[in-house]
Design an enzyme around this catalytic site. Structure first.
Site, PDB file in Angstrom:
ATOM      1  N   TYR A  84       5.467  14.663  -1.414  1.00  0.00           N
ATOM      2  CA  TYR A  84       4.806  13.347  -1.410  1.00  0.00           C
ATOM      3  C   TYR A  84       3.335  13.487  -1.810  1.00  0.00           C
ATOM      4  CZ  TYR A  84       2.468   9.210   0.518  1.00  0.00           C
ATOM      5  OH  TYR A  84       1.672   8.097   0.683  1.00  0.00           O
ATOM      6  N   LYS A 124       1.581  12.094  -5.255  1.00  0.00           N
ATOM      7  CA  LYS A 124       0.493  11.112  -5.202  1.00  0.00           C
ATOM      8  C   LYS A 124      -0.741  11.656  -5.924  1.00  0.00           C
ATOM      9  CE  LYS A 124       0.252   7.627  -3.294  1.00  0.00           C
ATOM     10  NZ  LYS A 124       0.535   6.236  -3.747  1.00  0.00           N
TER      11      LYS A 124
HETATM   12  N1  LIG Z   1       2.164   4.311   4.912  1.00  0.00           N
HETATM   13  C1  LIG Z   1       1.191   5.206   5.065  1.00  0.00           C
HETATM   14  O1  LIG Z   1       0.989   5.784   6.139  1.00  0.00           O
HETATM   15  C2  LIG Z   1       0.277   5.526   3.903  1.00  0.00           C
HETATM   16  C3  LIG Z   1      -0.752   6.456   4.099  1.00  0.00           C
HETATM   17  C4  LIG Z   1      -1.606   6.745   3.029  1.00  0.00           C
HETATM   18  C5  LIG Z   1      -1.420   6.102   1.814  1.00  0.00           C
HETATM   19  N2  LIG Z   1      -0.396   5.210   1.665  1.00  0.00           N
HETATM   20  C6  LIG Z   1      -0.237   4.566   0.372  1.00  0.00           C
HETATM   21  O2  LIG Z   1      -0.428   3.178   0.551  1.00  0.00           O
HETATM   22  C7  LIG Z   1       0.319   2.460  -0.444  1.00  0.00           C
HETATM   23  C8  LIG Z   1       1.123   1.368   0.215  1.00  0.00           C
HETATM   24  O3  LIG Z   1       2.049   1.968   1.093  1.00  0.00           O
HETATM   25  P1  LIG Z   1       2.915   1.108   2.115  1.00  0.00           P
HETATM   26  O4  LIG Z   1       2.754   1.752   3.432  1.00  0.00           O
HETATM   27  O5  LIG Z   1       2.664  -0.346   1.940  1.00  0.00           O
HETATM   28  O6  LIG Z   1       4.377   1.458   1.582  1.00  0.00           O
HETATM   29  P2  LIG Z   1       5.769   0.825   1.967  1.00  0.00           P
HETATM   30  O7  LIG Z   1       5.632  -0.159   3.084  1.00  0.00           O
HETATM   31  O8  LIG Z   1       6.717   1.957   2.111  1.00  0.00           O
HETATM   32  O9  LIG Z   1       6.134   0.001   0.666  1.00  0.00           O
HETATM   33  C9  LIG Z   1       6.443   0.672  -0.534  1.00  0.00           C
HETATM   34  C10 LIG Z   1       6.391  -0.314  -1.677  1.00  0.00           C
HETATM   35  O10 LIG Z   1       6.815   0.398  -2.827  1.00  0.00           O
HETATM   36  C11 LIG Z   1       7.752  -0.395  -3.520  1.00  0.00           C
HETATM   37  N3  LIG Z   1       8.840   0.386  -4.123  1.00  0.00           N
HETATM   38  C12 LIG Z   1       9.608   1.308  -3.512  1.00  0.00           C
HETATM   39  N4  LIG Z   1      10.539   1.764  -4.369  1.00  0.00           N
HETATM   40  C13 LIG Z   1      10.361   1.111  -5.535  1.00  0.00           C
HETATM   41  C14 LIG Z   1      10.981   1.136  -6.800  1.00  0.00           C
HETATM   42  N5  LIG Z   1      11.992   1.967  -7.050  1.00  0.00           N
HETATM   43  N6  LIG Z   1      10.512   0.334  -7.762  1.00  0.00           N
HETATM   44  C15 LIG Z   1       9.478  -0.487  -7.523  1.00  0.00           C
HETATM   45  N7  LIG Z   1       8.833  -0.578  -6.336  1.00  0.00           N
HETATM   46  C16 LIG Z   1       9.272   0.210  -5.363  1.00  0.00           C
HETATM   47  C17 LIG Z   1       8.407  -1.269  -2.491  1.00  0.00           C
HETATM   48  O11 LIG Z   1       8.860  -2.377  -3.225  1.00  0.00           O
HETATM   49  P3  LIG Z   1       9.742  -3.561  -2.611  1.00  0.00           P
HETATM   50  O12 LIG Z   1       8.727  -4.395  -1.972  1.00  0.00           O
HETATM   51  O13 LIG Z   1      10.402  -4.202  -3.750  1.00  0.00           O
HETATM   52  O14 LIG Z   1      10.694  -2.910  -1.649  1.00  0.00           O
HETATM   53  C18 LIG Z   1       7.300  -1.510  -1.471  1.00  0.00           C
HETATM   54  O15 LIG Z   1       6.595  -2.704  -1.743  1.00  0.00           O
HETATM   55  C19 LIG Z   1       1.137   3.517  -1.178  1.00  0.00           C
HETATM   56  O16 LIG Z   1       0.461   3.878  -2.365  1.00  0.00           O
HETATM   57  C20 LIG Z   1       1.149   4.698  -0.222  1.00  0.00           C
HETATM   58  O17 LIG Z   1       1.328   5.935  -0.903  1.00  0.00           O
HETATM   59  C21 LIG Z   1       0.441   4.899   2.671  1.00  0.00           C
END
Ligand SMILES: NC(=O)c1ccc[n+]([C@@H]2O[C@H](COP(=O)([O-])OP(=O)(O)OC[C@H]3O[C@@H](n4cnc5c(N)ncnc54)[C@H](OP(=O)(O)O)[C@@H]3O)[C@@H](O)[C@H]2O)c1
Length: 295
Positions: free
Chosen positions: A127, A131
């Protein structure tokens, strides 16, 4: 009407963007996984942007299943590397500002003092590595106006997040075991959404706005165990019986992906150049816990 196009639809950050107040006359549209080819979500992005003609693109889409990524590196790379690369190239060609989100998991956690944007990454997991490759693809494509917010431990009441899973198990009366040897900063998805909105607005309004990589995170530093303890205390004040909470070490979990032990990000750059400051997660916890327990 100026259109803001967000990639991602039902994820916690996408839904938090949808929950913000946007300036009158702005239209916010979302592209989710149902709109993109499963194996190559970056294919057709240029055409999609040309058709939608947005004034600003916000990318919240990512492959975020940290453990599963170890056995699905290609799926992780398609979303975390190829999609941002395609977005950055299309945004560059069409001169659309792009805001993307990265992660503290690009670091190995060995520094033991807050990480700067200029510190050398060394991801421990697929992951983190994908990223990081996505960040580099954007830097390389170098659209004229771009920003990456590198963030930490994003949490909310939306989806299968740490607080949701913890409180579900607490409600079921299960004893809880949570690691106390991983330190970071929980960041409310709503707080990150507001930061993305501010950064995007600056790129839109000010041709001379600072671009590049910015760290952004919640203001409080803690372990996952410390965070769990605060969530359970908040739940107790509204009537949830407190289950036992044991501190354990990461090695005891045998998780497929390794995680950094210390990933506090320094947010001096975003504060000094854009005036953006992350909130204390303590200010969000009561609201988050109430919403989770109400469902
Ligand atoms: N969660 C954490 O702890 C964390 C920490 C650091 C950084 N981040 C970063 O923050 C950002 C937002 O993360 P989040 O927590 O909001 O993630 P999340 O809740 O897991 O949501 C992932 C998103 O990615 C989209 N996605 C997944 N598979 C896909 C595909 N095949 N095609 C198109 N879209 C797809 C999903 O689309 P759908 O809406 O259509 O399902 C969803 O909106 C990301 O860049 C992540 O790497 C997250």
């Amino acid at each position: 009407m100026p259109r803001i196009l967000a990639l991602g639809e039902s994820g916690q950050l996408a839904r938090s963007l949808a929950g913000l107040r946007w300036p009158a006359g702005f239209d916010l549209a979302f592209i989710g996984r149902r709109h993109l080819p499963v194996d190559s979500p970056g294919a057709g992005i240029h055409a999609a942007l040309e058709a939608a003609n947005p004034a600003l693109v916000l990318n919240t889409a990512a492959y975020t299943a940290v453990d599963r990524a170890e056995s699905e590196p290609q799926a992780a790379a398609a979303l975390n590397v190829e999609l941002p690369r395609a977005l950055a190239e299309a945004c560059g060609a069409l001169d659309i500002p792009l805001v993307h989100v990265s992660t503290d998991y690009v670091f190995d956690g060995e520094k033991r003092s807050p990480y700067l944007e200029t510190d050398a990454p060394n991801p421990l997991s697929v992951y983190g590595a994908t990223k990081l490759a996505g960040d580099r693809a954007i830097e390389q494509a170098a659209p004229r106006r771009w920003a990456i917010l590198r963030t930490s431990w994003v949490v909310s009441e939306i989806g299968e997040t740490f607080p949701v899973k913890l409180l579900r198990r607490a409600k079921a009366g299960e004893p809880l075991r949570v690691v106390d040897d991983q330190w970071g900063c929980p960041t409310a998805a709503s707080d990150l959404a507001r930061a993305m909105q501010t950064v995007g607005s600056r790129l839109l309004d000010d041709d001379a706005a600072a671009t590049g990589l910015f760290n952004f995170r919640g203001a409080s530093e803690m372990s996952w165990h410390g965070f769990a303890d605060r969530l359970l205390s908040a739940a107790e004040t509204i009537g949830l019986a407190r289950p036992s909470l044991q501190a354990i070490k990461s090695a005891e979990l045998n998780a497929p992906a390794r995680r950094p032990a210390y990933v506090v990000l320094s947010c001096a750059r975003i504060q000094q150049t854009l005036g953006i400051v992350g909130s204390k997660i303590e200010d969000e916890i009561d609201r988050m816990v109430r919403r989770i327990l109400a469902t």
